[in-house]
Design a protein around this motif. Structure first.
Motif, PDB file in Angstrom:
ATOM      1  N   SER A 293       0.832  -1.205   0.000  1.00  0.00           N
ATOM      2  CA  SER A 293       0.000   0.000   0.000  1.00  0.00           C
ATOM      3  C   SER A 293       0.867   1.255   0.000  1.00  0.00           C
ATOM      4  N   LEU A 294       0.327   2.320  -0.606  1.00  0.00           N
ATOM      5  CA  LEU A 294       1.038   3.586  -0.732  1.00  0.00           C
ATOM      6  C   LEU A 294       1.106   4.296   0.616  1.00  0.00           C
ATOM      7  N   VAL A 295       2.277   4.845   0.944  1.00  0.00           N
ATOM      8  CA  VAL A 295       2.464   5.601   2.185  1.00  0.00           C
ATOM      9  C   VAL A 295       2.690   7.062   1.808  1.00  0.00           C
ATOM     10  N   PRO A 296       1.794   7.971   2.199  1.00  0.00           N
ATOM     11  CA  PRO A 296       1.975   9.392   1.881  1.00  0.00           C
ATOM     12  C   PRO A 296       3.256   9.938   2.494  1.00  0.00           C
ATOM     13  N   LEU A 297       3.754  11.021   1.922  1.00  0.00           N
ATOM     14  CA  LEU A 297       5.003  11.627   2.383  1.00  0.00           C
ATOM     15  C   LEU A 297       4.963  11.931   3.880  1.00  0.00           C
ATOM     16  N   ALA A 298       3.863  12.486   4.347  1.00  0.00           N
ATOM     17  CA  ALA A 298       3.779  12.887   5.753  1.00  0.00           C
ATOM     18  C   ALA A 298       3.867  11.703   6.701  1.00  0.00           C
ATOM     19  N   GLU A 299       3.531  10.498   6.220  1.00  0.00           N
ATOM     20  CA  GLU A 299       3.510   9.317   7.085  1.00  0.00           C
ATOM     21  C   GLU A 299       4.711   8.400   6.876  1.00  0.00           C
TER      22      GLU A 299
ATOM     23  N   ALA B  52      11.839  19.441  -3.191  1.00  0.00           N
ATOM     24  CA  ALA B  52      12.116  18.092  -2.691  1.00  0.00           C
ATOM     25  C   ALA B  52      13.153  18.134  -1.577  1.00  0.00           C
ATOM     26  N   ALA B  53      14.152  18.996  -1.716  1.00  0.00           N
ATOM     27  CA  ALA B  53      15.198  19.108  -0.699  1.00  0.00           C
ATOM     28  C   ALA B  53      14.638  19.621   0.617  1.00  0.00           C
ATOM     29  N   LEU B  54      13.696  20.545   0.557  1.00  0.00           N
ATOM     30  CA  LEU B  54      13.087  21.063   1.782  1.00  0.00           C
ATOM     31  C   LEU B  54      12.301  19.973   2.510  1.00  0.00           C
ATOM     32  N   HIS B  55      11.599  19.151   1.760  1.00  0.00           N
ATOM     33  CA  HIS B  55      10.884  18.028   2.380  1.00  0.00           C
ATOM     34  C   HIS B  55      11.879  17.038   2.992  1.00  0.00           C
ATOM     35  N   ALA B  56      12.985  16.798   2.275  1.00  0.00           N
ATOM     36  CA  ALA B  56      13.975  15.840   2.764  1.00  0.00           C
ATOM     37  C   ALA B  56      14.718  16.363   3.981  1.00  0.00           C
ATOM     38  N   ASP B  57      14.789  17.665   4.120  1.00  0.00           N
ATOM     39  CA  ASP B  57      15.535  18.273   5.216  1.00  0.00           C
ATOM     40  C   ASP B  57      14.769  18.233   6.532  1.00  0.00           C
ATOM     41  N   ALA B  58      13.452  18.105   6.450  1.00  0.00           N
ATOM     42  CA  ALA B  58      12.633  18.121   7.673  1.00  0.00           C
ATOM     43  C   ALA B  58      12.718  16.772   8.383  1.00  0.00           C
ATOM     44  N   ARG B  59      13.016  16.799   9.682  1.00  0.00           N
ATOM     45  CA  ARG B  59      13.122  15.544  10.443  1.00  0.00           C
ATOM     46  C   ARG B  59      11.760  14.880  10.609  1.00  0.00           C
ATOM     47  N   THR B  60      10.707  15.694  10.652  1.00  0.00           N
ATOM     48  CA  THR B  60       9.333  15.192  10.710  1.00  0.00           C
ATOM     49  C   THR B  60       8.493  16.025   9.752  1.00  0.00           C
ATOM     50  N   ALA B  61       7.314  15.508   9.422  1.00  0.00           N
ATOM     51  CA  ALA B  61       6.428  16.257   8.526  1.00  0.00           C
ATOM     52  C   ALA B  61       6.050  17.597   9.139  1.00  0.00           C
ATOM     53  N   GLU B  62       5.892  17.614  10.461  1.00  0.00           N
ATOM     54  CA  GLU B  62       5.486  18.849  11.138  1.00  0.00           C
ATOM     55  C   GLU B  62       6.566  19.924  11.065  1.00  0.00           C
ATOM     56  N   GLU B  63       7.811  19.522  10.876  1.00  0.00           N
ATOM     57  CA  GLU B  63       8.912  20.482  10.837  1.00  0.00           C
ATOM     58  C   GLU B  63       9.183  21.009   9.424  1.00  0.00           C
ATOM     59  N   THR B  64       8.378  20.610   8.456  1.00  0.00           N
ATOM     60  CA  THR B  64       8.568  21.086   7.084  1.00  0.00           C
ATOM     61  C   THR B  64       8.468  22.605   7.027  1.00  0.00           C
ATOM     62  N   ASP B  65       9.400  23.224   6.327  1.00  0.00           N
ATOM     63  CA  ASP B  65       9.417  24.682   6.176  1.00  0.00           C
ATOM     64  C   ASP B  65       8.442  25.073   5.064  1.00  0.00           C
TER      65      ASP B  65
ATOM     66  N   LEU C 180       0.025  26.283   0.095  1.00  0.00           N
ATOM     67  CA  LEU C 180      -0.702  27.468   0.570  1.00  0.00           C
ATOM     68  C   LEU C 180      -1.637  27.104   1.720  1.00  0.00           C
ATOM     69  N   GLY C 181      -2.266  25.935   1.607  1.00  0.00           N
ATOM     70  CA  GLY C 181      -3.151  25.478   2.672  1.00  0.00           C
ATOM     71  C   GLY C 181      -2.408  25.254   3.974  1.00  0.00           C
ATOM     72  N   GLU C 182      -1.134  24.852   3.887  1.00  0.00           N
ATOM     73  CA  GLU C 182      -0.332  24.666   5.096  1.00  0.00           C
ATOM     74  C   GLU C 182       0.089  25.998   5.697  1.00  0.00           C
ATOM     75  N   VAL C 183       0.296  26.994   4.850  1.00  0.00           N
ATOM     76  CA  VAL C 183       0.788  28.289   5.323  1.00  0.00           C
ATOM     77  C   VAL C 183      -0.365  29.190   5.778  1.00  0.00           C
ATOM     78  N   ASP C 184      -1.396  29.319   4.948  1.00  0.00           N
ATOM     79  CA  ASP C 184      -2.488  30.266   5.217  1.00  0.00           C
ATOM     80  C   ASP C 184      -3.794  29.591   5.614  1.00  0.00           C
ATOM     81  N   GLY C 185      -3.791  28.283   5.720  1.00  0.00           N
ATOM     82  CA  GLY C 185      -5.004  27.580   6.121  1.00  0.00           C
ATOM     83  C   GLY C 185      -5.687  26.911   4.935  1.00  0.00           C
ATOM     84  N   PRO C 186      -6.459  25.842   5.192  1.00  0.00           N
ATOM     85  CA  PRO C 186      -7.075  25.062   4.117  1.00  0.00           C
ATOM     86  C   PRO C 186      -8.060  25.844   3.258  1.00  0.00           C
ATOM     87  N   LEU C 187      -8.738  26.821   3.823  1.00  0.00           N
ATOM     88  CA  LEU C 187      -9.709  27.582   3.028  1.00  0.00           C
ATOM     89  C   LEU C 187      -9.009  28.376   1.928  1.00  0.00           C
TER      90      LEU C 187
END
Length: 387
Positions: free
Chosen positions: A226-232, A269-282, A310-317
């Motif tokens: 099964s596919l595992v999303p990036l955040a997981e 891609a480098a920014l995602h790879a640099d984050a130790r956890t999904a929550e720490e993504t810049d 944008l949804g992560e920065v300014d909210g899902p709406l």
């Protein structure tokens, strides 16, 4: 010996084509020379000639001339042109990159360019390519034959469209592993060859992007497939050496100050790879790079991915407002809408959209993942409320 022959195939083919030989005839001559090498080299004291490349060029050229001599009289003039001597120093040139440009000629469809590149430059057999793309060998053989006929007569004397080459290499990379050929690894190898022969920062950008994406390969799927999303994903499974290599290549490319779409994608891609956890993504910096990428490409696919950031920065709406303005038939639009609606707390709409997206999924792994997301929200909505 197999690895050496595979490495020499595009070089030898390039010599013949540069001399003016028809591409299809040259490719046949090289294959005949390879068969002869497999039969004769093991009997040599060293297991191969002192100069394997020169040996293959000589034998392939002789077979090409023999084939021409067997044709009718109307080909005699062409034969005389082919038999003109060529100066020795030119034989030292590696025509692999020029051959790569020829295989990605703009007159070819993307599918044909991919097949011809893997055959002529990658050194794969027709069966290997057919297995990788899940088509009958006869179908792939016809595709390759048509492609060879299309590029026959094209001169191998100057580089072609670099953008077309990069698109073909990225198409190969995105096929990943199939059959007994790892196309992602093959694409990285070919892109590395191209990067070594040119100082174009976009080539380095594509190589960096491939390395960083490929470094996450082991965590993309669960043991059950099964596919595992990036955040997981389990980030401890990522290949940190490959990531570091990709980031170093990217930094050198960005230092040239000639930004292109592959460099921007690699930066994301480098920014995602640099984050130790999904929550720490810049996410703010990811959004800035998506702004750059959208400026370069003006692509609705990029706009869709930017909406997630944008949804992560300014909210899902804020993300929803952007996605709702994008074309209804845009791939993955419903999946992104479902994700953003779920983050906004609109669970019933998110469930519906996950189910819609699953029906339009591009492959089984993606379909199953989206179906599970819809089922998860359905089960959540069916639980009795706490009293």
């Amino acid at each position: 010996m197999d690895d050496l022959l595979r490495q020499l195939v595009p070089q030898v083919l390039g010599v013949l084509v540069r001399r003016g030989a028809d591409f299809a005839a040259a490719e046949d001559a090289v294959q005949d020379a390879l068969i002869e090498a497999l039969g004769r080299w093991p009997k040599l004291p060293a297991g191969q000639p002192d100069d394997p490349r020169a040996w293959l060029v000589t034998v392939a050229w002789r077979k090409l001339l023999d084939a021409h001599r067997s044709e009718s009289a109307r080909r005699r003039r062409e034969l005389r042109e082919l038999e003109q001597p060529f100066p020795g120093p030119t034989e030292q040139a590696d025509d692999t990159l020029l051959l790569l440009f020829l295989c990605c000629h703009p007159s070819l469809s993307p599918a044909s360019a991919v097949a011809l590149t893997l055959r002529a430059v990658g050194g794969l057999t027709t069966r290997q390519i057919a297995d990788a793309y899940l088509v009958p060998e006869a179908t792939m053989a016809q595709r390759i034959s048509r492609a060879k006929r299309t590029v026959s007569g094209q001169r191998l004397d100057q580089p072609g469209d670099l953008g077309a080459v990069l698109k073909v290499l990225y198409l190969i990379f995105n096929e990943g592993y199939s059959g007994d050929v790892d196309l992602a690894v093959e694409a990285i190898r070919l892109t590395g060859q191209l990067a070594a022969g040119t100082d174009e920062p976009e080539v380095a950008g594509l190589l960096a992007l491939m390395l960083i994406h490929h470094a996450r390969r082991g965590s993309r799927f669960a043991p059950d497939g099964s596919l595992v999303p990036l955040a997981e994903q389990d980030r401890t499974c990522w290949d940190t050496v490959a990531i570091a290599e990709g980031v170093t290549i990217l930094q050198h490319a960005l230092g040239r100050d000639r930004l292109g779409e592959y460099q921007a994608q690699a930066a994301i891609a480098a920014l995602h790879a640099d984050a130790r956890t999904a929550e720490e993504t810049d996410w703010p910096q990811v959004l800035e790079w998506y702004d750059e990428l959208l400026r370069i490409t003006d692509s609705p696919v990029v706009a869709l991915n930017r909406a997630v950031a944008l949804g992560e920065v300014d909210g899902p709406l804020a993300g929803l407002r952007v996605v709702e303005r994008l074309p209804d038939d845009l791939p993955r639009r419903d999946a992104v809408l479902a994700h953003l609606h779920e983050r906004a707390g609109n669970l019933a709409e998110a469930q519906r959209l996950y189910a819609v997206a699953a029906r339009a999924a591009r492959n089984a792994a993606e379909r199953d993942h989206l179906t599970r997301q819809a089922a998860r929200l359905h089960a959540r909505a069916s639980r009795p409320s706490a009293t």
